[in-house]
Design a protein around this motif. Structure first.
Motif, PDB file in Angstrom:
ATOM      1  N   PHE A 215       0.719  -0.917  -0.344  1.00  0.00           N
ATOM      2  CA  PHE A 215      -0.177   0.118  -0.096  1.00  0.00           C
ATOM      3  C   PHE A 215       0.985   1.161  -0.043  1.00  0.00           C
ATOM      4  N   VAL A 216       1.867   1.330   0.669  1.00  0.00           N
ATOM      5  CA  VAL A 216       3.276   2.576   0.927  1.00  0.00           C
ATOM      6  C   VAL A 216       3.264   2.922  -0.483  1.00  0.00           C
ATOM      7  N   ASP A 217       4.096   1.617  -1.027  1.00  0.00           N
ATOM      8  CA  ASP A 217       4.376   1.503  -3.039  1.00  0.00           C
ATOM      9  C   ASP A 217       3.732   2.420  -2.980  1.00  0.00           C
ATOM     10  N   ALA A 218       1.923   1.857  -3.504  1.00  0.00           N
ATOM     11  CA  ALA A 218       1.411   1.970  -4.382  1.00  0.00           C
ATOM     12  C   ALA A 218       0.850   3.644  -4.074  1.00  0.00           C
ATOM     13  N   LEU A 219       1.140   4.144  -2.800  1.00  0.00           N
ATOM     14  CA  LEU A 219       0.645   5.634  -2.299  1.00  0.00           C
ATOM     15  C   LEU A 219       2.077   6.080  -2.822  1.00  0.00           C
ATOM     16  N   ILE A 220       2.797   5.937  -2.786  1.00  0.00           N
ATOM     17  CA  ILE A 220       4.476   6.726  -3.353  1.00  0.00           C
ATOM     18  C   ILE A 220       4.176   7.002  -4.092  1.00  0.00           C
ATOM     19  N   ALA A 221       3.566   5.896  -5.530  1.00  0.00           N
ATOM     20  CA  ALA A 221       4.128   5.906  -6.389  1.00  0.00           C
ATOM     21  C   ALA A 221       2.809   6.595  -6.923  1.00  0.00           C
ATOM     22  N   GLY A 222       1.422   7.017  -6.744  1.00  0.00           N
ATOM     23  CA  GLY A 222       0.504   7.224  -7.234  1.00  0.00           C
ATOM     24  C   GLY A 222      -0.303   8.947  -6.383  1.00  0.00           C
ATOM     25  N   PHE A 223       0.316   9.024  -5.188  1.00  0.00           N
ATOM     26  CA  PHE A 223      -0.219  10.637  -4.624  1.00  0.00           C
ATOM     27  C   PHE A 223       0.966  11.088  -4.273  1.00  0.00           C
ATOM     28  N   ASP A 224       1.213  11.792  -5.597  1.00  0.00           N
ATOM     29  CA  ASP A 224       2.176  12.690  -5.918  1.00  0.00           C
ATOM     30  C   ASP A 224       2.130  14.550  -6.225  1.00  0.00           C
TER      31      ASP A 224
END
Length: 481
Positions: A215-224
């Motif tokens: 989830f953290v990886d997806a957050l960092i990738a998408g929530f910029d």
């Protein structure tokens, strides 16, 4: 009445927080004869963040049978959960003492810093309870007492580790004995008992850390920054909340104590209210955020921000800043920043070895399965480090990274930096936060009663060779992104 109850449940299940609150308010204010339904309504009030309605529903249940001890204990526990610790103590004052009342009174007096009274209640409860229950009372007591090897309480706790009892209670006994041994300077034996307690809990509550890291990886990738720019602007310009982030045992409670010592700050705690204000979202993934933004509401994030402020009013009244140090806010920090564009954020950074050792020896209440092993602690701290770096690159000077070691080594300079960041004028009281008389509901309850000191710096050095799995997991996590 039944129609109103159905309306309430439909709104709650449909994630319509405001509609649920309105339905609950109508039920509470109508004085409807809801009988045994009142406790469930109190729990629902807590679930939607309506503190005053929850208290009213719980109070209605008590008034039906004022002499019922279990009802009054449950009501006091709810008051304490909402930070009204003095009110909770007062509500229990006329009750005959039994182990349940003594345990709760002990925990409450510990929260307000009255260690002697707390220990008196906790010891009396523990001595009257069967072992599988007594161990939880001793676990509460060890945080506010220092033990010696000739201490009779130490002998009682040691005996509990050899007493057959359910696994969760056995785990608690090992954590309690670990603290007692640590007080005596026997770090090796203390570590062994913490490890036994953690291993039991790892079987009972397996860690889902890998899913959390995904989830953290997806957050960092998408929530910029680009996503934040695409989302609708919020018209909620309040600077009332001050958000303090960082992993547990990193110094967040100390920062909360400093800030709440200021006359312009109404209070603080691990509030867990923003997720309630944002309950219309099914989750906090970037995809869910974009879908919510596209629904047609002209100010979706401002509405969430105003709901959050309403929930603060419910808990603290309508005036003064509030410190919110809810755990895992790093996973919703982008939304916090969007919904409350004037808010300020502080992130505590501390030596990961010291944080890891402190977390490993703390028996957290719930939802902390990552603390059951050093490897999972390393992975979690890696997640936190990645999130801190990500949000710092996006939020700029809205986010202050404050080193715990700097705070305790140069407290006056760090406190001035902190005050300037959140927009508070200097006051003498913030430089002596240990003198503040307020309830503290975290595992740091005893530490914040002491003057600021450097004693905890380098605490992990007492464990040579024990933390390799944690460091390896931490470095591995950082290399994955």
């Amino acid at each position: 009445m039944d129609a109103e109850l159905r309306s309430l449940m439909a709104a709650f299940e449909g994630r319509r927080r405001r509609d649920a609150a309105a339905a609950l308010r109508r039920l509470v204010e109508s004085g409807a004869p809801l009988g045994p339904r009142w406790p469930a309504l109190a729990r629902l009030g807590m679930a939607i963040g309506e503190a005053q309605l929850a208290i009213a529903a719980s109070g209605a249940w008590v008034r039906l049978e004022p002499a019922d001890r279990s009802r009054r204990v449950a009501h006091a526990a709810l008051l304490a959960q909402l930070g009204k610790v003095e009110d909770a103590i007062e509500s229990l004052r006329a009750l005959p003492l039994n182990p349940e009342v003594d345990h709760l009174l002990g925990a409450l007096h510990a929260q307000i810093g009255d260690a002697p009274t707390a220990l008196e209640h906790l010891r009396r409860a523990a001595l009257r309870l069967p072992p599988a229950q007594a161990v939880w009372t001793w676990l509460a007591a060890v945080d506010i007492k220092r033990f010696t090897d000739v201490d009779e309480d130490y002998r009682r706790i040691e005996a509990l580790t050899r007493t057959p009892m359910p696994d969760a209670s056995q785990s608690a006994a090992h954590y309690a004995l670990g603290k007692a041994l640590l007080d005596q300077g026997d770090t090796a034996k203390a570590y062994a008992h913490y490890a036994k307690g953690a291993a039991i809990m790892a079987r009972l509550e397996p860690d889902d850390g890998r899913a959390q890291s995904q989830f953290v990886d997806a957050l960092i990738a998408g929530f910029d920054g680009a996503l934040l720019g695409r989302l609708k602007s919020s018209t909620c310009d309040s600077r009332r909340p001050i958000f303090v982030l960082g992993p547990p045992r990193s110094g967040t409670t100390l920062v909360e104590q400093i800030l709440t010592s200021h006359s312009a700050v109404a209070g603080g705690a691990e509030l867990s209210l923003f997720s309630v204000a944002a309950m219309a979202l099914p989750d906090f993934s970037p995809a869910a955020v974009e879908r919510h933004d596209a629904r047609g509401d002209p100010d979706p994030w401002g509405e969430i921000g105003r709901d959050y402020l309403h929930l603060l009013d419910q808990r603290f009244g309508a005036t003064g800043h509030v410190v919110d140090k809810t755990l895992n806010h790093g996973r919703v920090l982008g939304l916090l920043a969007k919904a409350l564009p004037a808010a300020r954020f502080v992130w505590l950074d501390r030596d990961i070895g010291d944080v890891a050792w402190s977390c490993f020896r703390t028996r957290f209440a719930t939802g902390m399965a990552w603390t059951w092993s050093l490897e999972s602690i390393g992975r979690y701290l890696g997640d936190e480090a990645l999130l801190r770096k990500h949000w710092a690159s996006i939020l700029g000077d809205r986010l202050l990274i404050l080193r715990y070691e700097d705070l305790v080594s140069a407290p006056e300079a760090s406190t001035r930096l902190l005050l300037a960041h959140v927009g508070l004028a200097e006051e003498p009281s913030v430089f002596t936060p240990h003198l503040q008389q307020r309830a503290v509901q975290t595992a740091s309850v005893s530490q914040v009663r002491q003057p600021i000191h450097r004693n905890a710096i380098g605490s992990a050095k007492a464990l040579p060779g024990r933390l390799e799995a944690m460091y390896a997991a931490y470095e591995r996590r950082l290399s994955e992104v």
